[in-house]
Design a protein around this motif. Structure first.
Motif, mmCIF file in Angstrom:
data_model
loop_
_atom_site.group_PDB
_atom_site.id
_atom_site.type_symbol
_atom_site.label_atom_id
_atom_site.label_comp_id
_atom_site.label_asym_id
_atom_site.label_seq_id
_atom_site.Cartn_x
_atom_site.Cartn_y
_atom_site.Cartn_z
ATOM 1 N N PHE A 47 10.603 1.517 -9.179
ATOM 2 C CA PHE A 47 9.186 1.867 -9.214
ATOM 3 C C PHE A 47 8.700 2.227 -7.813
ATOM 4 N N VAL A 48 7.852 3.257 -7.754
ATOM 5 C CA VAL A 48 7.238 3.666 -6.499
ATOM 6 C C VAL A 48 5.719 3.493 -6.569
ATOM 7 N N SER A 49 5.111 4.090 -7.576
ATOM 8 C CA SER A 49 3.657 4.060 -7.656
ATOM 9 C C SER A 49 3.212 4.408 -9.072
ATOM 10 N N ALA A 50 2.001 3.992 -9.428
ATOM 11 C CA ALA A 50 1.432 4.327 -10.725
ATOM 12 C C ALA A 50 -0.078 4.420 -10.593
ATOM 13 N N ILE A 51 -0.678 5.140 -11.543
ATOM 14 C CA ILE A 51 -2.129 5.318 -11.532
ATOM 15 C C ILE A 51 -2.641 5.231 -12.959
ATOM 16 N N SER A 52 -3.745 4.532 -13.125
ATOM 17 C CA SER A 52 -4.331 4.371 -14.452
ATOM 18 C C SER A 52 -4.894 5.690 -14.968
ATOM 19 N N TRP A 53 -5.244 5.699 -16.262
ATOM 20 C CA TRP A 53 -5.714 6.944 -16.866
ATOM 21 C C TRP A 53 -6.974 7.460 -16.192
ATOM 22 N N SER A 54 -7.814 6.558 -15.714
ATOM 23 C CA SER A 54 -9.062 6.979 -15.078
ATOM 24 C C SER A 54 -8.870 7.327 -13.606
ATOM 25 N N GLY A 55 -7.733 6.921 -13.053
ATOM 26 C CA GLY A 55 -7.510 7.103 -11.631
ATOM 27 C C GLY A 55 -8.124 6.009 -10.794
ATOM 28 N N GLY A 56 -8.781 5.063 -11.447
ATOM 29 C CA GLY A 56 -9.491 4.034 -10.709
ATOM 30 C C GLY A 56 -8.618 2.899 -10.217
#
Length: 122
Positions: A47-56
């Motif tokens: 894993f490196v990074s992830a972002i929620s659907w809203s970007g928040g």
């Protein structure tokens, strides 16, 4: 089905920067969590990074925190990974992933891109 295509990889010297992009097509949904993983030769995909659907909400591996920044544009169905202060240890194939229950776990993602090579020379 969702298709993911990464771009932006390449060869860069240590200390340099690269910006990876991932374009989604097909049955895209802004509800997907988008993630970036990487796999170096002889190592497992991590894993490196992830972002929620809203970007928040964003998540980062400790090894890239404060150097990498993830962002998304739901209107364009794209996600980006800005990578600064690159190190030789960042050399890997980088994969974009999408999942309704995405997290730091590989098995929480349903769709994967083909990967883009990032090579950092010392």
């Amino acid at each position: 089905q969702v298709q993911l295509v990464e771009s932006g990889g390449g060869l860069v010297q240590a200390g340099g920067s690269l910006r990876l992009s991932c374009a989604a097509s097909g049955r895209t949904s802004s509800s997907y969590v988008m993630g970036w993983f990487r796999q170096a030769p002889g190592k497992e995909r991590e894993f490196v990074s992830a972002i929620s659907w809203s970007g928040g909400t964003t998540y980062y591996a400790d090894s890239v925190k404060d150097r990498f920044t993830i962002s998304r544009n739901n209107a364009k169905n794209t996600v980006a990974l800005q990578m600064n202060s690159l190190k030789p240890g960042d050399t890997a194939v980088y994969y974009c992933a999408a999942g309704l229950k995405g997290s730091t776990r590989r098995d929480s993602y349903d769709y994967w891109g083909q990967g883009t090579q990032v090579t950092v020379s010392s």
